[in-house]
Structures are given as C-alpha cells and as structure tokens.
Design a protein around this motif. Structure first.
Motif, short mmCIF file in Angstrom:
data_model
loop_
_atom_site.label_atom_id
_atom_site.label_comp_id
_atom_site.label_asym_id
_atom_site.label_seq_id
_atom_site.Cartn_x
_atom_site.Cartn_y
_atom_site.Cartn_z
N GLN A 70 0.83 -1.21 0.00
CA GLN A 70 0.00 0.00 0.00
C GLN A 70 0.86 1.26 0.00
O GLN A 70 0.54 2.24 -0.66
N VAL A 71 1.96 1.22 0.77
CA VAL A 71 2.87 2.36 0.78
C VAL A 71 3.47 2.57 -0.61
O VAL A 71 3.57 3.70 -1.11
N GLN A 72 3.85 1.46 -1.28
CA GLN A 72 4.37 1.56 -2.64
C GLN A 72 3.34 2.16 -3.59
O GLN A 72 3.66 2.99 -4.45
N HIS A 73 2.09 1.76 -3.42
CA HIS A 73 1.03 2.32 -4.26
C HIS A 73 0.85 3.81 -3.99
O HIS A 73 0.69 4.60 -4.92
N LEU A 74 0.89 4.21 -2.72
CA LEU A 74 0.69 5.62 -2.38
C LEU A 74 1.85 6.48 -2.88
O LEU A 74 1.66 7.66 -3.18
N GLU A 75 3.04 5.89 -2.95
CA GLU A 75 4.17 6.65 -3.50
C GLU A 75 3.93 7.02 -4.96
O GLU A 75 4.42 8.04 -5.45
N ARG A 76 3.14 6.16 -5.66
CA ARG A 76 2.83 6.45 -7.06
C ARG A 76 1.49 7.16 -7.23
O ARG A 76 1.18 7.64 -8.30
N ASN A 77 0.68 7.16 -6.16
CA ASN A 77 -0.66 7.75 -6.23
C ASN A 77 -0.90 8.62 -5.00
O ASN A 77 -1.74 8.33 -4.15
N ILE A 78 -0.12 9.68 -4.89
CA ILE A 78 -0.23 10.58 -3.74
C ILE A 78 -1.64 11.20 -3.72
O ILE A 78 -2.14 11.68 -4.73
N GLY A 79 -2.27 11.16 -2.56
CA GLY A 79 -3.61 11.73 -2.44
C GLY A 79 -4.73 10.73 -2.63
O GLY A 79 -5.89 11.11 -2.62
N ASP A 80 -4.39 9.45 -2.79
CA ASP A 80 -5.42 8.42 -2.92
C ASP A 80 -6.00 8.14 -1.53
O ASP A 80 -5.46 7.36 -0.75
N GLY A 81 -7.12 8.80 -1.22
CA GLY A 81 -7.71 8.70 0.11
C GLY A 81 -8.16 7.28 0.44
O GLY A 81 -8.03 6.84 1.58
N PHE A 82 -8.66 6.55 -0.57
CA PHE A 82 -9.12 5.19 -0.32
C PHE A 82 -7.94 4.30 0.07
O PHE A 82 -8.03 3.50 1.01
N ALA A 83 -6.84 4.42 -0.65
CA ALA A 83 -5.66 3.63 -0.32
C ALA A 83 -5.10 4.02 1.05
O ALA A 83 -4.65 3.16 1.82
N TYR A 84 -5.15 5.31 1.35
CA TYR A 84 -4.69 5.79 2.65
C TYR A 84 -5.54 5.19 3.77
O TYR A 84 -5.02 4.78 4.83
N LEU A 85 -6.85 5.10 3.53
CA LEU A 85 -7.75 4.51 4.51
C LEU A 85 -7.43 3.04 4.73
O LEU A 85 -7.37 2.56 5.88
N GLU A 86 -7.20 2.29 3.64
CA GLU A 86 -6.89 0.86 3.76
C GLU A 86 -5.58 0.65 4.51
O GLU A 86 -5.45 -0.27 5.33
N LEU A 87 -4.60 1.48 4.23
CA LEU A 87 -3.32 1.38 4.93
C LEU A 87 -3.51 1.62 6.43
O LEU A 87 -3.00 0.87 7.27
N THR A 88 -4.25 2.67 6.78
CA THR A 88 -4.47 2.98 8.19
C THR A 88 -5.25 1.87 8.88
O THR A 88 -4.95 1.50 10.04
N GLN A 89 -6.24 1.30 8.19
CA GLN A 89 -7.00 0.18 8.77
C GLN A 89 -6.10 -1.03 9.01
O GLN A 89 -6.20 -1.69 10.05
N ASN A 90 -5.25 -1.33 8.05
CA ASN A 90 -4.33 -2.46 8.22
C ASN A 90 -3.41 -2.26 9.42
O ASN A 90 -3.21 -3.17 10.24
N LEU A 91 -2.85 -1.07 9.53
CA LEU A 91 -1.94 -0.79 10.65
C LEU A 91 -2.68 -0.84 11.98
O LEU A 91 -2.16 -1.36 12.98
#
Length: 405
Positions: free
Chosen positions: A69-90
């Motif tokens: 997810q971090v790798q994805h966010l590095e390529r898609n800065i501002g992806d709120g949905f991905a940010y949410l999934e990352l935070t949920q996982n952590l």
C-alpha cells in the motif's frame, strides 16, 4: 474562382491540422493514463480480466500488505481510499504508525464513516473521551448503528458522561435515536441527565421522553419519572392527572391506563364517552360477564409527598350485577395490600352518586402510590361481572393539618 478555391483548401488544411493536434493529444493522454487505469482497477479488484494484474506491485486489494500500500501511495499521492486501507491495516495490527496517519486521513477522507470509526477507536484507546464522543455522535447521526453501543457505554460511565454531554446542542441528532434503541436492561437512572437536557434543547421527541418515563417507573424511580413527566407536559395540577377524563388517556406516564384484553375473552371494555348534556367526557366501564375482570380495571400512578389526602368523585351504574361491588383502592406503587379504599360501589339505577375517601399516605410507599378501580372481592373478579358504570369529576386534594386534627 481560383483564389476562392485556394482559400477553401487552406481552411480545410487548417481544420485538419487542428483536429490532428487534438487527436495526437488524446492519444498521448491515453497512452499515459491507460496503464494507470489498469493498475488502479487491479488494485481495487475491479478489472474484469485477471491476466496482467500480477504485473503490478500493488497486487490485489484483498491481499494487499501495508508495504504494498505504501508503494502504491508513492505512485498515487492523495489516494484517500488507499490511505484509509493502509491505516486500517496498521490499526488492525496495533501498529503505532496508525495514530500519526489519522490526522492526514481526516483531511483526505473527511466524510468517510470508516475513517471516522478509526478515529473514534483510536480516541477511546488513548482515553481521549471528548474526541471519541464527538466522533461516535457524528457516526450515529450518519446512521451507523455500530456506533451506538460504545456511545452508550460512555453515557453510562460517570467519569465520561460529561464528555458526551458536551456534544449536546440544539442541532444534535444523535441523542434521540440512541435513547430509542436502548433495551430494558440499561440502567435507566444514569441516562436521566441526558434526557432532561435533551428535552430542554428540543432534540428528544415526545415518544422517547415518555418511554424514559416508563423505564423509570419500572425501575422504581418514581420521583425522577414524575419530574420528567411534569417537564414534558409543562404544567401539571396537583393530585390526579386528567381527573374529569376530558383528555384522551395516553395509557402512559402518570395518566389513566387500563389493560388490553384478547378478543373473544373480553371481561370489560373501557372508553371515554361524551358526558352530554354536560360538557366534556366521562369514563365508561362496561362489564360483559363473558370473562374474568382484570385487576385492576383501571389505574393511575400517583406521586404524593404529603401525608393527608381526600379523594372524591361521582359514579353511576346501570344493570350492575354484583354481590360485593367495586372500589377505588390505593396501594403503594411498588405493590402490596390496599391501604385505603372507598365504600363498595354498587347499582344506582342510572342515578349519579358521590363518594368520598380520606386517607393517609403510608411511609413505606415513599411518596408513590396507585389509584385503582378493582372488584371488591378477587373471587368475583375471576367469576366475571356484568353491567355498566360511569365515573366523572374526580378530585384528589391534600388535607390541611388542622382539618385532620
């Protein structure tokens, strides 16, 4: 003519060049955006063709790890949905990195209920109860049922009640649905401050407030129940409520009530009927003789903080078949034997008669009693009775100490 043809040809070439430029731009955007759309579709598990999705580092959403997810966010800065999934996982892994991500998540997904739920859970773990109450109240207002249980837990804990009450305003829409959803096992007395304040602010509906009155009565908090009843009605006269039966009985609170019987085995039917030619209404009690008479036939709970009282009224009967008659009796609200009762009410041949009862409130009643219409004898209630009775013009007044002496 030759010049006109030349100008037309020039315009055609210019138009073609303009169109060609836009087509080239469209192709360039397509070449650049199409792989990113495929990657996004693969990551969200929305791409209809499974071939090729494994080529992307983010992988499938259902098996995405925080690292991916971090790798994805590095390529898609501002992806709120991905940010949410990352935070949920952590957060699910109790990773300390989840907490610093929450403020950023609030900015990226301020209206996402899952993000708000993460914030509420984090605030509860950090014992920041005001922030937790604010988030949970907002989730309830957004219609998230799972937020009610932790919010009620904060409402029932004395040390966190103030944090929840701080969220109450005239615009709050979370209190009424929370109160309306409560089961009978909830300690009702702990909710009373919320109901009182919510009613003053106008954010608690009448049915919810009356439901709280009923719960307080069942729990034995008669004074609190009566105080809320008075607050709901605004003004209540001393003694009996609705003494002349002119208001339609609500069957709740401190109004008149009577049991509902099953069809086919109805021993008595009660109704408020016109008192014509006089104004107003009166109570009609029609005993059918087809079934047992419920005990009580009708009743009203009372809060009487004085010692000496006088109860008066009028009644009329027609074709009343009974040996021992009926009485208006007083018992402690918590139950027990009659501590006062009128003389037996019997056949009057359609003539109005008065009754008068003076009584003292027993200390064991703790200020709460029930006025009940009952058959004088239990055996006659079980056997059933027949005839019609009418009641009107009741009055319950405190007697002065001099008159008692």
């Amino acid at each position: 003519m030759t010049a006109d043809k030349g100008m037309t040809a020039g315009k055609g070439l210019a138009r073609a060049a303009w169109i060609g430029l836009w087509l080239a731009l469209f192709v360039a955007l397509w070449v650049w955006a199409w792989p990113k759309q495929i990657e996004r579709g693969c990551w969200l598990a929305e791409w209809p063709f499974e071939q090729g999705c494994s080529d992307y580092a983010s992988g499938n959403l259902e098996t995405t790890t925080p690292t991916q997810q971090v790798q994805h966010l590095e390529r898609n800065i501002g992806d709120g949905f991905a940010y949410l999934e990352l935070t949920q996982n952590l957060a699910a892994q109790d990773d300390s990195l989840a907490a610093p991500l929450l403020p950023w998540l609030q900015q990226l997904a301020p209206h996402n209920n899952r993000a708000l739920a993460l914030q509420a859970n984090a605030s509860l773990r950090a014992e920041d109860y005001e922030a937790a109450a604010k988030a949970l109240a907002l989730l309830v207002e957004r219609g998230v049922p799972s937020a009610r249980a932790p919010l009620v837990a904060l409402m029932l804990e004395p040390s966190t009640q103030d944090a929840v009450r701080a969220q109450l305003t005239a615009q709050s829409r979370w209190l009424d649905p929370t109160l309306a959803s409560l089961g009978a096992q909830v300690p009702v007395e702990l909710l009373q401050p919320f109901v009182n304040e919510g009613w003053k602010l106008g954010v608690v509906r009448l049915p919810t407030a009356l439901g709280q009155v009923e719960r307080l009565k069942k729990a034995g908090y008669w004074l609190d129940a009566y105080a809320l009843w008075v607050a709901v009605l605004g003004q209540v006269q001393d003694g009996l409520y609705n003494p002349g039966f002119d208001r339609r009985a609500s069957q709740r609170g401190f109004d008149w009530s009577w049991p509902q019987q099953r069809a086919g085995k109805v021993g008595v039917q009660l109704a408020q009927v016109s008192a014509a030619p006089r104004t107003g209404s009166m109570l009609q009690v029609e005993m059918t003789g087809r079934g047992a008479l419920p005990q009580p036939v009708a009743s009203q709970p009372l809060v009487l903080l004085g010692s000496h009282y006088r109860f008066t009224g009028r009644y009329m009967s027609d074709r009343l078949r009974t040996r021992e008659g009926l009485v208006w009796a007083l018992r402690c609200a918590a139950g027990g034997e009659r501590f006062a009762q009128t003389e037996a009410l019997v056949e009057t041949q359609k003539q109005w008669q008065s009754f008068d009862l003076e009584f003292d409130m027993p200390a064991e009643c703790e200020g709460a009693a029930r006025l009940q219409l009952e058959a004088m004898a239990n055996w006659e209630a079980r056997a059933g009775m027949a005839g019609v009775m009418y009641f009107d013009d009741f009055e319950l007044r405190q007697r002065a100490a001099e008159s008692v002496q």
